[in-house]
Design a protein around this motif. Structure first.
Motif, PDB file in Angstrom:
ATOM      1  N   ILE A 598       5.592  12.174  49.172  1.00 24.76           N
ATOM      2  CA  ILE A 598       4.988  11.753  50.436  1.00 24.76           C
ATOM      3  C   ILE A 598       3.690  12.516  50.675  1.00 24.76           C
ATOM      4  CG2 ILE A 598       5.349  11.527  52.916  1.00 24.76           C
ATOM      5  CD1 ILE A 598       7.178   9.734  51.349  1.00 24.76           C
ATOM      6  N   THR A 599       3.726  13.823  50.378  1.00 25.92           N
ATOM      7  CA  THR A 599       2.511  14.627  50.497  1.00 25.92           C
ATOM      8  C   THR A 599       1.449  14.139  49.531  1.00 25.92           C
ATOM      9  OG1 THR A 599       3.821  16.545  51.174  1.00 25.92           O
ATOM     10  CG2 THR A 599       1.590  16.974  50.388  1.00 25.92           C
ATOM     11  N   ASP A 600       1.841  13.857  48.290  1.00 30.95           N
ATOM     12  CA  ASP A 600       0.876  13.389  47.293  1.00 30.95           C
ATOM     13  C   ASP A 600       0.229  12.076  47.704  1.00 30.95           C
ATOM     14  OD1 ASP A 600       1.644  15.595  45.876  1.00 30.95           O
ATOM     15  OD2 ASP A 600       3.073  14.508  44.598  1.00 30.95           O
ATOM     16  N   LEU A 601       0.964  11.232  48.430  1.00 28.32           N
ATOM     17  CA  LEU A 601       0.441   9.915  48.787  1.00 28.32           C
ATOM     18  C   LEU A 601      -0.374   9.937  50.073  1.00 28.32           C
ATOM     19  CD1 LEU A 601       3.562   7.664  48.003  1.00 28.32           C
ATOM     20  CD2 LEU A 601       1.411   7.701  46.752  1.00 28.32           C
ATOM     21  N   PHE A 602       0.097  10.639  51.100  1.00 29.82           N
ATOM     22  CA  PHE A 602      -0.465  10.468  52.438  1.00 29.82           C
ATOM     23  C   PHE A 602      -1.262  11.658  52.958  1.00 29.82           C
ATOM     24  CE2 PHE A 602       2.917   7.299  52.502  1.00 29.82           C
ATOM     25  CZ  PHE A 602       2.337   6.251  53.199  1.00 29.82           C
ATOM     26  N   SER A 603      -1.090  12.846  52.392  1.00 29.19           N
ATOM     27  CA  SER A 603      -1.637  14.034  53.046  1.00 29.19           C
ATOM     28  C   SER A 603      -3.147  14.142  52.865  1.00 29.19           C
ATOM     29  CB  SER A 603      -0.963  15.292  52.497  1.00 29.19           C
ATOM     30  OG  SER A 603      -1.315  15.486  51.149  1.00 29.19           O
ATOM     31  N   LEU A 604      -3.807  14.459  53.945  1.00 28.36           N
ATOM     32  CA  LEU A 604      -5.230  14.786  53.945  1.00 28.36           C
ATOM     33  C   LEU A 604      -5.339  16.302  54.070  1.00 28.36           C
ATOM     34  CD1 LEU A 604      -8.273  14.129  54.194  1.00 28.36           C
ATOM     35  CD2 LEU A 604      -7.912  13.878  56.659  1.00 28.36           C
ATOM     36  N   SER A 605      -5.817  16.952  53.002  1.00 31.28           N
ATOM     37  CA  SER A 605      -5.903  18.412  52.964  1.00 31.28           C
ATOM     38  C   SER A 605      -7.215  18.855  53.596  1.00 31.28           C
ATOM     39  CB  SER A 605      -5.818  18.910  51.522  1.00 31.28           C
ATOM     40  OG  SER A 605      -5.860  20.312  51.467  1.00 31.28           O
ATOM     41  N   LEU A 606      -7.105  19.626  54.665  1.00 34.75           N
ATOM     42  CA  LEU A 606      -8.269  20.100  55.404  1.00 34.75           C
ATOM     43  C   LEU A 606      -8.327  21.621  55.384  1.00 34.75           C
ATOM     44  CD1 LEU A 606      -7.983  17.789  58.558  1.00 34.75           C
ATOM     45  CD2 LEU A 606      -9.537  17.490  56.633  1.00 34.75           C
ATOM     46  N   LEU A 607      -9.502  22.130  55.686  1.00 34.33           N
ATOM     47  CA  LEU A 607      -9.715  23.565  55.825  1.00 34.33           C
ATOM     48  C   LEU A 607     -10.303  23.807  57.207  1.00 34.33           C
ATOM     49  CD1 LEU A 607      -9.459  26.252  54.239  1.00 34.33           C
ATOM     50  CD2 LEU A 607     -11.899  26.012  53.709  1.00 34.33           C
ATOM     51  N   ARG A 608      -9.552  24.533  58.036  1.00 37.13           N
ATOM     52  CA  ARG A 608     -10.033  24.868  59.362  1.00 37.13           C
ATOM     53  C   ARG A 608     -10.882  26.142  59.290  1.00 37.13           C
ATOM     54  NH1 ARG A 608      -4.787  24.151  63.364  1.00 37.13           N
ATOM     55  NH2 ARG A 608      -4.774  21.855  63.419  1.00 37.13           N
ATOM     56  N   CYS A 609     -12.154  26.033  59.636  1.00 38.12           N
ATOM     57  CA  CYS A 609     -13.071  27.172  59.604  1.00 38.12           C
ATOM     58  C   CYS A 609     -13.357  27.621  61.041  1.00 38.12           C
ATOM     59  CB  CYS A 609     -14.385  26.796  58.915  1.00 38.12           C
ATOM     60  SG  CYS A 609     -14.144  26.198  57.219  1.00 38.12           S
ATOM     61  N   TYR A 610     -13.030  28.900  61.351  1.00 39.85           N
ATOM     62  CA  TYR A 610     -13.172  29.416  62.696  1.00 39.85           C
ATOM     63  C   TYR A 610     -14.313  30.431  62.730  1.00 39.85           C
ATOM     64  CZ  TYR A 610      -8.465  27.489  63.259  1.00 39.85           C
ATOM     65  OH  TYR A 610      -7.386  26.656  63.281  1.00 39.85           O
ATOM     66  N   GLN A 611     -15.055  30.433  63.829  1.00 39.82           N
ATOM     67  CA  GLN A 611     -16.116  31.424  64.028  1.00 39.82           C
ATOM     68  C   GLN A 611     -16.092  31.861  65.484  1.00 39.82           C
ATOM     69  OE1 GLN A 611     -20.034  30.216  62.875  1.00 39.82           O
ATOM     70  NE2 GLN A 611     -20.987  32.170  63.473  1.00 39.82           N
ATOM     71  N   CYS A 612     -15.879  33.187  65.668  1.00 40.13           N
ATOM     72  CA  CYS A 612     -15.803  33.749  67.014  1.00 40.13           C
ATOM     73  C   CYS A 612     -17.199  34.148  67.494  1.00 40.13           C
ATOM     74  CB  CYS A 612     -14.868  34.961  67.010  1.00 40.13           C
ATOM     75  SG  CYS A 612     -14.601  35.690  68.648  1.00 40.13           S
ATOM     76  N   LYS A 613     -17.295  34.448  68.772  1.00 39.33           N
ATOM     77  CA  LYS A 613     -18.573  34.885  69.343  1.00 39.33           C
ATOM     78  C   LYS A 613     -19.006  36.218  68.771  1.00 39.33           C
ATOM     79  CE  LYS A 613     -16.987  34.517  73.495  1.00 39.33           C
ATOM     80  NZ  LYS A 613     -16.898  34.583  74.998  1.00 39.33           N
ATOM     81  N   CYS A 614     -18.059  36.971  68.225  1.00 35.25           N
ATOM     82  CA  CYS A 614     -18.391  38.262  67.610  1.00 35.25           C
ATOM     83  C   CYS A 614     -18.804  38.120  66.153  1.00 35.25           C
ATOM     84  CB  CYS A 614     -17.207  39.204  67.733  1.00 35.25           C
ATOM     85  SG  CYS A 614     -15.731  38.672  66.830  1.00 35.25           S
ATOM     86  N   ASP A 615     -19.058  36.878  65.710  1.00 36.84           N
ATOM     87  CA  ASP A 615     -19.456  36.537  64.332  1.00 36.84           C
ATOM     88  C   ASP A 615     -18.341  36.756  63.321  1.00 36.84           C
ATOM     89  OD1 ASP A 615     -21.941  35.694  65.065  1.00 36.84           O
ATOM     90  OD2 ASP A 615     -22.881  37.663  64.747  1.00 36.84           O
TER      91      ASP A 615
END
Length: 1125
Positions: A598-615
């Motif tokens: 199911i993962t191989d067929l349907f999953s969209l692999s994303l990367l969440r990139c976070y940046q704080c105000k303190c860089d």
């Protein structure tokens, strides 16, 4: 009770009636559905009147030769019976059908509707005719005595027929076999039946003349005998009817207009009333009572109708349906006499001209004579190439045909309310279809009328069956289907296992028998997450009308994909495997985390990139199944669908989360980047809010108004080809031809739609990230996707319950599996439960957002099947190991209490081996019925049954007749009725802590039956169709031998019970006190062997005829029993 006159009117006679023809009222009937009174006269004309004011509603002619003899008002329309024809009309007067039969319908007189919905007709002839008014087809013809039948009445237990000589016959409603006869009068004029009483009036023969009897004959149907006659000393009774709201009150009417109402159990209190007939010697010819008992209607031979009521304002029915009236005529605009500008043609009525000069429209007769267009000569080329088939000739069209198109007709069709797109009329194929439960219970419902495809539909009567069409959209994804079917684990409520069982049923089920998803829905109801997400459908219809079906469908898809992924990953170690496979697997590291298919067929692999105000920056991987479209706030901005999709995947937003550097929660910027794109792209449109709908509508309107090709997506070529090719091929020049042509497919224009049928995704992988750039259409160097299915929510208006439907593009492999590759040229089908229709691509991608709102779009890679050959090559994992782990659940069960002998290794059934089977059931909820105004009952909600016990008996070998499966099925559902008399199941037998039986899970026993079906064994039993339906198992017809069909006569509809067959052929008594599935299975096996003996002796027909003769003579009762079997 006293009735007073309310209204009197003269009925319509009709036009073009011969002067010597009778025109009196032949029949009056109150409508049982609407507030209408129907009148039929001797000139073949019908008129309806609305309410107690007798406002004329409709008036139409039925027969120009014969009189109308009987009228019925079912929900489908109005039935009018004449001497040799039957006409069904809508209440507005439009003809539905006009049925005639020169062989059977010679002199008809009366008719009634049976509880099965069939129409029973009779007359002065020797035949009783059963007609299916839905299919307009004769179902059965029954012989009756020579005197025929002149009056027919319906009773819950009997059909009562009276001949002209006063004999009344009671016949069974199902078999139409005679049960009892009464001789009432020398000649009968009328009778009626209600509850426990049957009452008649008629004439006696004295000195060669017929004189009206001054008494009524009364019969008690409980004792089946006559009671004391009721005298009527003041007038001669002619017509009689019971009052519907009273058990024993009736109204008797004379021809001279007197009528009185009395109680048949106490007729001392009487009050004679008179119909105010005209003084010219009129006589009453017909009479009827409304279903409420508040109104009486009389008709006379002078064509007058008299309405009497218990009060001044009466109701004909309780809770009548609203009557549909014609649109009101707009008033004519007044024109002042001084107006010199208005054309005289606008003045209505046209003024009379008292002048000597002729008007221009007053043409001479020689100019106005009728002339006819001469028939053109047939082209010699057509005559030369003509090919005769019987009396019909066929020739190709040689291109010389003229096409004259009517501009007026075209304009009127486009301007009509029904056909204009502005009218937002929802086609009938989108409506939620609720089958006739009474016909379904008797296997008489014709599902094939609604299925115009080679595929099986799904039953729509089960709770939570709103998901049926979304299940169909998943079923037609080949790698997903094979992967789910190949998964079998030991978990009791495994959703992926139950879905695989359902997919397997859809594979082998015939198109005329929709599958039931009750086992899948049973497992679905046990999921606590489903209940928390409000995916369990409420029973209250008022609450169901307020449900947001778009949001419901999207939440269901998200939940089902997550649940399937979780179970597929966990179930990798629990699948039934061979010993070699399990040994090889034990050597590997079982603790290693493995992603599911199911993962191989349907999953969209994303990367969440976070940046704080303190860089401070950090990353976090994320997997998403359905992509939900994220609509911008600016609804005026023009955006294409592919741009919106990219914007929804690669989002950038500000959220509050914990920053490790700041050591507190901060507002940070989250940006998503794609790492891997799915092979199947499931998209939730998110059209469950007004903002999203407004944005979508604006894009479509901008595309249509401005012609902006940036928004419009060129789709695949037009695919609105019907399922058959034109017989004239490319020589056909008809512009309106409904069949397909090769030249049209070659020159087809591209369809333009905001929903793309295909698009490409650029895969530029750098630093383990993908440059997710979506391009319109197909392009080189891209991963190309094409539209697979569109799930939409349709709803006529706010007062109706919504319906979730799916449009699915079917792969050619499914057609080949059903052996229908050449019959269907269109590969898009609309799935609406058991109604399946081929549709065009334009219909798939068109959405007006009024009654049809898309909720889920599924795109698949064009090379999907090539990428997942491992899934496509998977085999079904059900094998003989299912018999090896037969562990009982009941804590109080002892080993010695097991009532069966398990199969040994060398006893495993093989193809074509005989296995006898029977099952017992319990009821989870009682059937809900509704009492109609005509006294009949109709099912509004069927009962839900659950399998409680399954038994299988060996059909051959040394242990022939010994059971090898006798499982009681544990249930967590609340049981409403154990039906102990018919099932043998006692309270506590299905409870784990109380039962002393061999208690198992339904899945455990189901897998055993699946193994037997896949092996190819032949099941023998009695009434197996119902058993398999409740078990939720589809068995090919060639693997079923049903003794109820083996011993059924082709001349009768009656099916003989197992108990009567056992007594008649085997001379054994079974089911004396209760039922036992092992005993029933053994008896069915013995009956099958008996049938084989009769077949060898070539005396099967003679034995079956003798069986029915004995059954009729004994009333189908086994000696020593009072109950009919």
């Amino acid at each position: 009770m006293e009735y007073s006159p309310i209204n009197t009117c003269m009925a319509d006679i009709g036009s073009n009636i011969a002067a010597d023809r009778q025109t009196g009222v032949s029949c009056v009937a109150f409508d049982t559905t609407e507030e209408l009174l129907w009148m039929a006269n001797m000139s073949g004309h019908m008129t309806s009147y609305y309410s107690y004011t007798l406002d004329k509603y409709t008036s139409f002619h039925v027969d120009h030769i014969h009189d109308i003899r009987d009228v019925l008002t079912p929900t489908t329309g109005v039935l009018a019976l004449t001497k040799d024809s039957l006409r069904l009309s809508k209440r507005r007067g439009i003809t539905v059908f006009n049925h005639k039969s020169e062989l059977l319908m010679r002199d008809m007189q009366c008719m009634t509707l049976l509880p099965s919905g069939l129409l029973l007709m009779a007359g002065h002839q020797e035949k009783l005719i059963e007609l299916d008014i839905e299919r307009v087809k004769h179902v059965r013809v029954t012989d009756i005595p020579d005197n025929g039948c002149v009056v027919m009445k319906q009773h819950p237990r009997f059909v009562c027929l009276a001949d002209p000589n006063g004999k009344i016959t009671l016949r069974d409603t199902a078999s139409l076999q005679m049960q009892r006869e009464f001789q009432s009068h020398s000649m009968l004029s009328s009778f009626d039946v209600c509850g426990n009483y049957l009452i008649t009036c008629g004439f006696s023969e004295r000195h060669g003349n017929y004189i009206a009897d001054q008494f009524l004959m009364l019969y008690d149907l409980r004792q089946m005998k006559a009671v004391a006659p009721i005298p009527v000393p003041n007038f001669s009774p002619y017509l009689i009817k019971f009052l519907p709201k009273f058990a024993a009150k009736c109204c008797v009417v004379s021809q001279t207009g007197q009528f009185q109402i009395f109680d048949v159990t106490d007729y001392t209190q009487r009050y004679i009333q008179n119909v105010q007939l005209p003084p010219s010697g009129a006589s009453i010819t017909s009479f009827d009572v409304s279903s409420t008992g508040q109104a009486l209607a009389f008709g006379d031979d002078h064509n007058y109708i008299y309405l009497y009521g218990a009060c001044s304002e009466v109701d004909f029915n309780m809770g009548s349906k609203p009557t549909e009236f014609a649109d009101p005529i707009e008033p004519v605009r007044p024109v002042p006499i001084t107006d010199i500008y208005t054309p005289i043609s606008e003045i209505s009525p046209f003024p009379y001209w008292a002048i000597s000069d002729k008007l221009l429209s007053d043409m001479s007769p020689d100019i106005c004579r009728k002339t006819y267009r001469p028939t053109p000569a047939i082209d010699p080329e057509i005559l030369r190439t003509l090919r005769m088939v019987g009396s019909i000739g066929y020739a190709p069209n040689h291109g010389k045909r003229l096409h004259v198109r009517s501009t007026v007709a075209t304009e009127s069709a486009h301007n009509s309310k029904r056909n204009s797109p502005e009218a937002n009329e929802m086609p009938h194929r989108y409506y939620f279809l609720e089958p006739n439960y009474d016909k379904m219970d008797k296997d008489e419902y014709d599902f094939l009328r609604y299925n115009h495809s080679p595929f099986a539909g799904l039953d729509s009567t089960l709770p939570n069956s709103y998901s049926n069409n979304m299940i169909q959209s998943l079923y037609f994804i080949r790698p997903l289907r094979t992967g789910i079917i190949g998964h079998v684990c030991k978990k009791e409520y495994c959703l992926i296992c139950e879905l695989g069982f359902l997919f397997h049923m859809l594979d082998i089920a015939p198109k005329q028998s929709p599958c039931m998803a009750n086992n899948f829905l049973r497992a679905f109801r046990t999921m606590p997450e489903a209940s928390a997400l409000n995916l369990i459908f409420p029973d209250d219809e008022a609450i169901r009308k307020t449900i947001n079906y778009a949001k419901l469908s999207q939440q269901w898809l998200r939940f089902i994909l997550s649940q399937l992924d979780s179970e597929a990953a966990k179930g990798l170690c629990d699948v039934f495997e061979t010993n070699d496979e399990s040994n090889n697997k034990s050597d590997s590291n079982t603790n290693e985390t493995t992603s599911s298919f199911i993962t191989d067929l349907f999953s969209l692999s994303l990367l969440r990139c976070y940046q704080c105000k303190c860089d401070h920056k950090w990353e976090q991987p994320h997997t998403s199944f359905p992509i939900t479209l994220n609509y911008p706030n600016d609804t005026v901005k023009c955006t294409s669908f592919v741009d919106l999709l990219r914007h929804s995947v690669l989002t950038e937003q500000t959220i509050q989360t914990y920053c490790e550097k700041c050591s507190k929660y901060q507002h940070v910027v989250e940006r998503r980047e794609a790492k891997a794109i799915p092979h199947i792209l499931a998209i939730n449109t998110g059209l469950d809010s007004e903002q999203a709908v407004r944005f979508w509508r604006n894009q479509v309107e901008n595309m249509a108004t401005n012609g902006d090709n940036r928004l419009a997506t060129p789709c695949l070529q037009e695919m609105s080809t019907p399922k058959k090719a034109c017989r004239y091929g490319d020589n056909c020049n008809r512009s309106d031809c409904k069949f397909s042509h090769e030249k049209n497919r070659e020159s087809a224009k591209d369809i333009v739609s905001w929903i793309p049928l295909s698009f490409g995704v650029t895969v530029d992988q750098t630093n383990d990230k993908i440059d997710f750039t979506v391009k319109t259409g197909e392009a080189d160097g891209c991963v190309n996707y094409e539209l697979m299915s569109v799930t939409s929510v349709v709803k006529k208006n706010d007062s109706h319950i919504g319906n979730i439907i799916s449009a699915v593009r079917v792969d050619n492999e499914y057609f080949e599996q059903k052996s229908a590759a050449d019959e269907y040229l269109n590969d898009w089908f609309l799935f609406n439960h058991y109604s399946i229709n081929p549709i065009s691509v334009e219909e798939v991608v068109s959405n007006d957002l009024q009654w049809k709102v898309p909720s889920v779009l599924i795109y698949v890679r064009k090379d999907l099947n090539d990428l997942h050959q491992d899934l496509l090559s998977m085999k079904i994992a059900v094998n003989s190991d299912v018999f090896g782990e037969d562990i009982g659940l009941a804590t109080k069960a002892r080993r010695g209490s097991i009532s069966f002998t398990p199969l040994t290794g060398d006893e495993m059934p093989k193809k074509d081996d005989i296995v006898a089977m029977d099952a017992e059931f319990v009821t989870l909820n009682q059937e809900e019925t509704e009492l109609r105004a005509d006294g009949t009952r109709t099912t509004i909600r069927p009962s839900q049954k659950s399998v409680a016990r399954i038994s299988c008996v060996r059909g051959s070998g040394a242990l022939e007749g010994q059971p090898f499966i006798d499982d009681y099925i544990a249930t967590q559902d609340q049981v409403a009725d154990y039906m102990t008399k018919f099932s043998g199941i006692q309270p506590g037998d299905l409870e784990v802590g109380v039962s002393s039986k061999h208690l198992t899970t339904l899945k455990s026993t189901y897998l055993k039956l699946r193994f037997l079906v896949d092996t190819g064994v032949i099941f023998v039993g009695h009434g197996l169709r119902n058993d398999f339906r409740v078990i939720n198992l589809v068995v090919p017809q060639e693997q079923v031998i049903d003794t109820v069909l083996l011993f059924q006569s082709p001349n009768y509809k009656r099916m003989v019970s197992l108990r009567f067959l056992a007594w008649h052929f085997l001379d054994i008594q079974i089911q004396s006190e209760t039922h036992d599935s092992v005993e029933d299975a053994k008896t069915a096996l013995l009956l099958y062997n008996k049938y084989q003996e009769l077949k060898a002796l070539k005396c099967v027909e003679e034995a079956i005829d003798n069986l029915y003769d004995v059954g009729r003579n004994s009333g189908w009762r086994v000696p020593g029993s009072d109950d009919e079997t």
